[in-house]
Design a protein around this motif. Structure first.
Motif, PDB file in Angstrom:
ATOM      1  N   ASP A 142       5.710  21.722  44.257  1.00 46.64           N
ATOM      2  CA  ASP A 142       6.280  21.078  43.076  1.00 46.64           C
ATOM      3  C   ASP A 142       7.788  21.330  43.018  1.00 46.64           C
ATOM      4  OD1 ASP A 142       3.758  20.233  41.407  1.00 46.64           O
ATOM      5  OD2 ASP A 142       3.348  22.238  42.172  1.00 46.64           O
ATOM      6  N   HIS A 143       8.193  22.506  43.451  1.00 46.16           N
ATOM      7  CA  HIS A 143       9.603  22.891  43.444  1.00 46.16           C
ATOM      8  C   HIS A 143       9.933  23.578  44.766  1.00 46.16           C
ATOM      9  CE1 HIS A 143       8.061  23.265  39.225  1.00 46.16           C
ATOM     10  NE2 HIS A 143       9.066  22.422  39.016  1.00 46.16           N
ATOM     11  N   ALA A 144      11.130  23.296  45.295  1.00 43.17           N
ATOM     12  CA  ALA A 144      11.598  23.950  46.531  1.00 43.17           C
ATOM     13  C   ALA A 144      12.974  24.525  46.273  1.00 43.17           C
ATOM     14  CB  ALA A 144      11.632  22.957  47.687  1.00 43.17           C
ATOM     15  N   TYR A 145      13.243  25.710  46.813  1.00 45.83           N
ATOM     16  CA  TYR A 145      14.429  26.489  46.461  1.00 45.83           C
ATOM     17  C   TYR A 145      15.312  26.705  47.683  1.00 45.83           C
ATOM     18  CZ  TYR A 145      11.682  27.242  42.276  1.00 45.83           C
ATOM     19  OH  TYR A 145      10.943  27.029  41.133  1.00 45.83           O
ATOM     20  N   PHE A 146      16.601  26.376  47.517  1.00 38.21           N
ATOM     21  CA  PHE A 146      17.578  26.509  48.593  1.00 38.21           C
ATOM     22  C   PHE A 146      18.844  27.161  48.048  1.00 38.21           C
ATOM     23  CE2 PHE A 146      14.782  23.095  49.785  1.00 38.21           C
ATOM     24  CZ  PHE A 146      14.637  23.214  51.159  1.00 38.21           C
ATOM     25  N   GLY A 147      19.543  27.907  48.900  1.00 38.15           N
ATOM     26  CA  GLY A 147      20.754  28.596  48.479  1.00 38.15           C
ATOM     27  C   GLY A 147      21.986  27.700  48.529  1.00 38.15           C
ATOM     28  N   GLN A 148      22.896  27.931  47.587  1.00 33.41           N
ATOM     29  CA  GLN A 148      24.128  27.151  47.510  1.00 33.41           C
ATOM     30  C   GLN A 148      25.084  27.481  48.656  1.00 33.41           C
ATOM     31  OE1 GLN A 148      24.858  24.638  45.270  1.00 33.41           O
ATOM     32  NE2 GLN A 148      26.598  24.329  46.650  1.00 33.41           N
ATOM     33  N   LYS A 149      24.868  28.622  49.351  1.00 30.73           N
ATOM     34  CA  LYS A 149      25.750  28.950  50.483  1.00 30.73           C
ATOM     35  C   LYS A 149      25.726  27.840  51.521  1.00 30.73           C
ATOM     36  CE  LYS A 149      24.610  32.004  53.632  1.00 30.73           C
ATOM     37  NZ  LYS A 149      24.758  31.277  54.937  1.00 30.73           N
ATOM     38  N   ASP A 150      24.547  27.291  51.765  1.00 39.08           N
ATOM     39  CA  ASP A 150      24.417  26.150  52.668  1.00 39.08           C
ATOM     40  C   ASP A 150      24.502  24.868  51.839  1.00 39.08           C
ATOM     41  OD1 ASP A 150      23.825  27.540  55.261  1.00 39.08           O
ATOM     42  OD2 ASP A 150      22.177  28.331  54.055  1.00 39.08           O
ATOM     43  N   ALA A 151      25.691  24.629  51.288  1.00 33.49           N
ATOM     44  CA  ALA A 151      25.857  23.547  50.308  1.00 33.49           C
ATOM     45  C   ALA A 151      25.605  22.169  50.912  1.00 33.49           C
ATOM     46  CB  ALA A 151      27.268  23.600  49.710  1.00 33.49           C
TER      47      ALA A 151
END
Length: 280
Positions: A142-151
Motif C-alpha cells: 500500500d505504501h513504499a518508502y524511499f530516502g530523499q538522499k537518492d532524490a
C-alpha cells in the motif's frame, strides 16, 4: 519475523495479509542497512499493519565498471536490524530468482533519467525501474518508502507509479546524517580514515548552498559556482556534477525557486558520494 527467498513465498503471505485487510508497507534495499534505512522501516512500521523489507543487490542497475561484486553485505546484521525495528518479513532473493534465463522485460523512462546520476550511469535507472516494478508486483504494498538522499531515484519511481497507474503510494523520507553531517550511505564503508575526513566537504557544500539560497540567491549559476569552489578546497574530492534541476522533471534550471533540487555527486578516492537539498 520471517525471511524468505522465493517470490512464491512472498505472494502466499501477501495473499493471506490482504484477505485479512492488513496494510503493507514496503522498504526496498540493497542491504548493509544503516540508520537511513532504519528510518524508512520505522516509518513503514508506524503507518502499516505489516512491513516488508527486501534485501537484493540488483545487478541490472550496476554498470560494468561499478561496484556490484564488491558491494558490502552482512545479512545477519541486516536481519537483526529489521527484527529490532519491527519488520514482519525480509525478502532476500537470488539474482536467478528475480531474473531467470527467460527474463526479457525491462522498464525504461526517458527525460527524468537523462540528467544527474543517469547522465553518467547509462542503464542505471532502467535497472532501478525494472526491479522496483517487479518488487511492487510481488509485494503489492500500500505504501513504499524511499530516502530523499537518492532524490532522482525517488522522482523517477514516483513518475513510474503515476504513469503506470500503480496502486501504491510512494513516500519520501528525510536524509539521515552522521554527526558531522555526512549523509548515511552503505558506500561510506569504502572510505579510509583519511577519505572519511575529506568526505565532510560533501555535506559542508550542501549546507553552504542551502544558506546561500536562504539569503536570497536565485541565480543557479552563481550558486553552482560557489558550491564547486567549496568542493575544490578539498584536494581529495573530484566533482562529477553540481547541478540545479526542477524537482519533478529533473531538467536543469537557471532560476532557483521552490521545489528546485540542488544535487551533487563527488568522488572521494574511488568512492562516489551523492547529496542534495530541495528548495522549500
Amino acid at each position: 519475523m520471517q525471511m524468505v527467498s522465493t517470490i512464491k513465498e512472498v505472494k502466499d503471505l501477501v495473499k493471506q495479509w490482504k484477505s485479512e485487510d492488513q496494510t503493507i508497507g514496503f522498504v526496498p534495499t540493497m542491504g548493509y542497512l544503516h540508520e537511513g534505512h532504519g528510518s524508512l522501516i520505522s516509518a513503514a512500521r508506524q503507518d502499516n499493519s505489516k512491513v516488508v523489507v527486501s534485501i537484493f543487490v540488483n545487478p541490472k542497475q550496476f554498470g560494468p565498471t561499478e561496484d556490484y561484486d564488491s558491494y558490502p553485505h552482512d545479512l545477519e546484521r541486516d536481519r537483526s536490524i529489521c527484527e529490532n525495528l519491527g519488520a514482519d518479513l525480509i525478502f532476500h532473493p537470488t539474482p536467478e530468482e528475480m531474473y531467470p534465463n527467460d527474463f526479457y522485460t525491462h522498464v525504461d523512462m526517458p527525460i527524468l533519467t537523462e540528467e544527474l546520476c543517469g547522465l553518467n550511469r547509462p542503464g542505471h535507472f532502467r535497472g532501478v525501474c525494472t526491479v522496483v516494478n517487479k518488487l511492487f508486483n510481488i509485494v503489492q504494498p500500500d505504501h513504499a518508502y524511499f530516502g530523499q538522499k537518492d532524490a532522482q531515484q525517488l522522482a523517477v519511481i514516483k513518475q513510474m507509479v503515476k504513469d503506470l497507474s500503480m496502486n501504491v503510494e510512494v513516500i519520501g523520507c528525510p536524509i539521515v546524517r552522521e554527526e558531522d553531517g555526512l549523509a548515511k550511505s552503505s558506500r561510506n564503508n569504502y572510505l579510509s580514515a583519511e577519505e572519511r575526513k575529506a568526505a565532510r566537504i560533501v555535506s559542508k557544500t550542501i549546507f553552504m548552498g542551502e544558506n546561500i539560497v536562504k539569503e536570497g540567491e536565485t541565480d543557479a549559476q552563481k550558486l553552482i559556482a560557489a558550491m564547486k569552489a567549496t568542493i575544490e578546497t578539498e584536494p581529495m574530492a573530484k566533482i562529477e556534477y553540481v547541478k540545479a534541476v526542477d524537482g519533478l522533471s529533473m531538467r536543469q534550471v537557471s532560476i532557483i525557486k521552490p521545489q528546485t533540487l540542488v544535487a551533487i555527486a563527488v568522488y572521494i578516492g574511488k568512492t562516489r558520494l551523492i547529496d542534495n537539498f530541495i528548495v522549500e
